[in-house]
Scaffold this active site. Structure first.
Site, PDB file in Angstrom:
ATOM      1  N   GLU A 209       0.885  -1.176   0.000  1.00  0.00           N
ATOM      2  CA  GLU A 209       0.000   0.000   0.000  1.00  0.00           C
ATOM      3  C   GLU A 209       0.914   1.215   0.000  1.00  0.00           C
ATOM      4  OE1 GLU A 209      -3.013   0.311  -0.604  1.00  0.00           O
ATOM      5  OE2 GLU A 209      -3.668  -1.761  -0.397  1.00  0.00           O
TER       6      GLU A 209
ATOM      7  N   CYS B 176      -2.112   9.058   3.203  1.00  0.00           N
ATOM      8  CA  CYS B 176      -2.028   8.576   1.827  1.00  0.00           C
ATOM      9  C   CYS B 176      -3.302   8.899   1.067  1.00  0.00           C
ATOM     10  CB  CYS B 176      -1.759   7.079   1.817  1.00  0.00           C
ATOM     11  SG  CYS B 176      -2.915   6.180   2.850  1.00  0.00           S
TER      12      CYS B 176
HETATM   13  P1  NAD Z   1       8.894   4.790   3.818  1.00  0.00           P
HETATM   14  O1  NAD Z   1       8.756   4.029   2.560  1.00  0.00           O
HETATM   15  O2  NAD Z   1      10.035   5.705   3.971  1.00  0.00           O
HETATM   16  O3  NAD Z   1       8.985   3.787   5.066  1.00  0.00           O
HETATM   17  C1  NAD Z   1       7.977   2.830   5.330  1.00  0.00           C
HETATM   18  C2  NAD Z   1       8.575   1.711   6.157  1.00  0.00           C
HETATM   19  O4  NAD Z   1       9.529   1.009   5.361  1.00  0.00           O
HETATM   20  C3  NAD Z   1       9.313   2.186   7.402  1.00  0.00           C
HETATM   21  O5  NAD Z   1       9.067   1.298   8.470  1.00  0.00           O
HETATM   22  C4  NAD Z   1      10.766   2.115   6.953  1.00  0.00           C
HETATM   23  O6  NAD Z   1      11.671   1.949   8.028  1.00  0.00           O
HETATM   24  C5  NAD Z   1      10.737   0.866   6.079  1.00  0.00           C
HETATM   25  N1  NAD Z   1      11.846   0.709   5.139  1.00  0.00           N
HETATM   26  C6  NAD Z   1      12.704   1.647   4.691  1.00  0.00           C
HETATM   27  N2  NAD Z   1      13.599   1.091   3.834  1.00  0.00           N
HETATM   28  C7  NAD Z   1      13.276  -0.209   3.728  1.00  0.00           C
HETATM   29  C8  NAD Z   1      13.810  -1.314   2.978  1.00  0.00           C
HETATM   30  N3  NAD Z   1      14.864  -1.184   2.176  1.00  0.00           N
HETATM   31  N4  NAD Z   1      13.218  -2.519   3.108  1.00  0.00           N
HETATM   32  C9  NAD Z   1      12.141  -2.677   3.907  1.00  0.00           C
HETATM   33  N5  NAD Z   1      11.611  -1.681   4.642  1.00  0.00           N
HETATM   34  C10 NAD Z   1      12.154  -0.455   4.556  1.00  0.00           C
HETATM   35  O7  NAD Z   1       7.503   5.553   4.043  1.00  0.00           O
HETATM   36  P2  NAD Z   1       7.111   6.580   5.216  1.00  0.00           P
HETATM   37  O8  NAD Z   1       7.814   7.869   4.976  1.00  0.00           O
HETATM   38  O9  NAD Z   1       7.240   5.926   6.553  1.00  0.00           O
HETATM   39  O10 NAD Z   1       5.537   6.757   4.958  1.00  0.00           O
HETATM   40  C11 NAD Z   1       5.017   7.693   4.069  1.00  0.00           C
HETATM   41  C12 NAD Z   1       4.525   7.006   2.813  1.00  0.00           C
HETATM   42  O11 NAD Z   1       3.608   5.974   3.157  1.00  0.00           O
HETATM   43  C13 NAD Z   1       3.754   7.954   1.901  1.00  0.00           C
HETATM   44  O12 NAD Z   1       4.155   7.762   0.575  1.00  0.00           O
HETATM   45  C14 NAD Z   1       2.309   7.508   2.082  1.00  0.00           C
HETATM   46  O13 NAD Z   1       1.451   7.779   1.002  1.00  0.00           O
HETATM   47  C15 NAD Z   1       2.471   6.044   2.314  1.00  0.00           C
HETATM   48  N6  NAD Z   1       1.285   5.492   2.966  1.00  0.00           N
HETATM   49  C16 NAD Z   1       0.445   4.709   2.220  1.00  0.00           C
HETATM   50  C17 NAD Z   1      -0.717   4.204   2.788  1.00  0.00           C
HETATM   51  C18 NAD Z   1      -1.647   3.326   1.998  1.00  0.00           C
HETATM   52  O14 NAD Z   1      -2.407   2.592   2.593  1.00  0.00           O
HETATM   53  N7  NAD Z   1      -1.626   3.379   0.669  1.00  0.00           N
HETATM   54  C19 NAD Z   1      -1.024   4.493   4.114  1.00  0.00           C
HETATM   55  C20 NAD Z   1      -0.139   5.300   4.842  1.00  0.00           C
HETATM   56  C21 NAD Z   1       1.014   5.798   4.262  1.00  0.00           C
END
Ligand code: NAD
Length: 482
Positions: A248, A282
């Site tokens: 997501e 999001c």
């Molecule tokens: P992010 O992608 O930076 O991080 C998300 C998670 O992934 C964190 O726990 C992070 O530590 C982890 N992560 C980072 N690098 C990784 C890797 N190489 N392998 C595995 N995990 C890794 O996102 P964010 O800044 O925490 O969140 C914001 C984003 O989330 C926005 O783009 C938002 O739209 C999205 N979001 C989407 C939804 C949805 O349901 N579509 C809901 C909420 C947020």
């Protein structure tokens, strides 16, 4: 004194090495929690623990699992004020928003406690006479749960609750900015009766523990919510491994306002959808597409409403919007505001606020006079920044709304049933709202988008069973000789 939290592997607290700090974005002199970040070896141990716990957990009865989920849901709901305060303090959404998120998490556990007892399989007759067929659902195995910072308890809840309900074991990695809510959630579930190893918490950097959690051969499924870039990287790394991956990701969600809209409803839909939770959703209504005849009146009404808008400490009474989550997101918000200005947009608001505390405060930014192809209308900002595109009529509005590539949610404000129905049928988004903000999906309904926004089955509600189980088709010939 600041509370210290830790990872939890096989029921044991693991302190970790380097110091992680959870700061209050409303006042960065307030350290909410301290924790040690663990390394890849601990992530590996957590996966091993989940693998070892899987056979016994998968063999529990649905009723045993339901009772644990129900107890956890009851405690979450009973502690909604306290957990809401922690969430507002570490993430920065307002107290009512934070408490609402906690209640939603509690309801999700209650929902899946009930759902476990529902029939998810079925029986069929074969085309061959006398042969019976059953289709049953089995747990997938070990599930890696990786979550973002913007919904610190609801998103973990809507992944962990169905994972556990259907008999999977879990390794859970929350975002580095919000470990406090994650720790409380895991603690509540463990005390509700989960056996050791069924749910493990890994507090570590995404770049360090993430690759283990997404590629270790003992992991059977990965459910991830976060940015498009990280999600696509996970998908690419997982492709040769052929495991289940659910993503997501980001959203660029249009709110269409047409000539016949009820102005008051449209203004609230934009203000709540665009600036609620500081726009860090999001599903945020981040670009508005407004038809010519109502455009000026609508923009003036939004401006008047924003004139009374209150931004401040997330836990202060009467505040409508808390701070931006951290300096990096604030820098992103300001960069997009400047970019929109340089591409010809007129920016109303969007100013840094000095409120006396060391917080990341930004006033809501409304950017008018933008074109559909401007960067501000193509990319996700993830802050209190909403752009407006003026269009001729409904047909053009629909085309602009559908030009988004991150089609999570879309909305229309109209009093015309024909337009509402047409928009619901023809929007490219995974979720469509009429006369409502694009954000705000109930805990029991399928959640997810199209385009770059999602990959794999929907989350929440009855749809969750698709990702967290695999179906098994079995044949019986009852007349086989003994
Ligand atoms: P992010 O992608 O930076 O991080 C998300 C998670 O992934 C964190 O726990 C992070 O530590 C982890 N992560 C980072 N690098 C990784 C890797 N190489 N392998 C595995 N995990 C890794 O996102 P964010 O800044 O925490 O969140 C914001 C984003 O989330 C926005 O783009 C938002 O739209 C999205 N979001 C989407 C939804 C949805 O349901 N579509 C809901 C909420 C947020």
């Amino acid at each position: 004194m600041t509370t210290t939290i830790s990872s939890i592997v096989n029921g044991e607290r693991i302190v970790g090495n380097a110091g992680g700090v959870d700061l209050n974005p409303s006042d960065t002199s307030d350290v909410v929690r301290e924790y040690g970040q663990v390394d890849a070896a601990v992530a590996k141990d957590a996966i091993k623990a989940a693998r070892a716990a899987f056979p016994a957990w998968a063999a529990t009865t649905p009723w045993q699992r339901a009772e644990i989920l129900d107890r956890a849901g009851t405690e979450i709901l009973a502690r909604a004020d306290e957990l809401g305060d922690l969430l507002a303090r570490e993430e920065g959404k307002t107290l009512p928003e934070a408490r609402g998120e906690v209640v939603r998490a509690g309801q999700i556990f209650k929902y899946f406690a009930g759902d476990v007892m529902q029939p998810h399989g079925y029986a069929l007759d074969s085309v061959r006479p006398g042969i019976d067929i059953t289709v049953t659902r089995e747990p997938v195995g070990v599930v890696s749960v990786i979550t973002p910072w913007n919904f610190p308890i609801a998103i973990p809840a809507w992944k962990i609750a169905p994972a556990l309900a259907y008999g999977n074991t879990v390794v859970f990695k929350p975002a580095e900015l919000v470990p406090g809510s994650a720790f409380e959630l895991v603690d509540i579930l463990n005390r509700a009766g989960l056996p050791a190893g069924v749910l493990n918490l890994v507090l570590g950097r995404g770049s360090v523990v993430g690759p283990i959690m997404t590629t270790d051969p003992d992991v059977n499924a990965v459910t991830f919510t976060g940015s498009v870039g990280t999600g696509k990287g996970i998908l690419a790394a997982d492709a040769p491994l052929s495991r289940k991956v659910q993503l997501e990701l980001g959203g660029k969600n249009p709110l269409v306002v047409v000539d016949d809209a009820n102005l008051a409803i449209a203004v609230e839909a934009l203000v709540q959808g665009g600036f609620g939770s500081t726009g860090q959703r999001c599903t945020a209504s981040s670009f508005t597409v407004v038809t010519d005849a109502i455009h000026d009146q609508f923009v003036a009404a939004v401006q008047e409403r924003l004139g009374k808008w209150t931004t401040g400490d997330a836990r202060a009474a009467g505040i409508e919007m808390g701070p931006v989550v951290d300096p990096s997101q604030l820098e992103t918000d300001l960069r997009y505001i400047e970019l929109a200005r340089s591409e010809g947009g007129q920016v109303i608001g969007g100013e840094l606020l000095d409120l006396g505390a060391k917080g990341h405060y930004l006033s809501p930014a409304l950017i008018v006079g933008t074109n559909a192809n401007d960067t501000i209308n193509r990319e996700e900002v993830f802050g209190p920044v909403v752009s407006v595109v003026r269009v001729k009529d409904y047909e053009e509005a629909l085309a602009v709304a559908n030009s988004s590539t991150m089609n999570l949610s879309a909305g229309i404000c109209t009093t015309d049933l024909a337009k509402a129905s047409h928009f619901k049928r023809n929007s490219k988004a995974g979720m469509v709202m009429v006369n409502l903000p694009t954000a705000g999906v109930d805990p029991h309904v399928p959640f997810g988008g199209k385009g770059d926004s999602s990959h794999g089955p929907r989350e929440q509600g009855y749809a969750a069973v698709d990702f967290f189980t695999v179906s098994k088709t079995a044949y019986t010939n009852p007349g086989a000789p003994a």
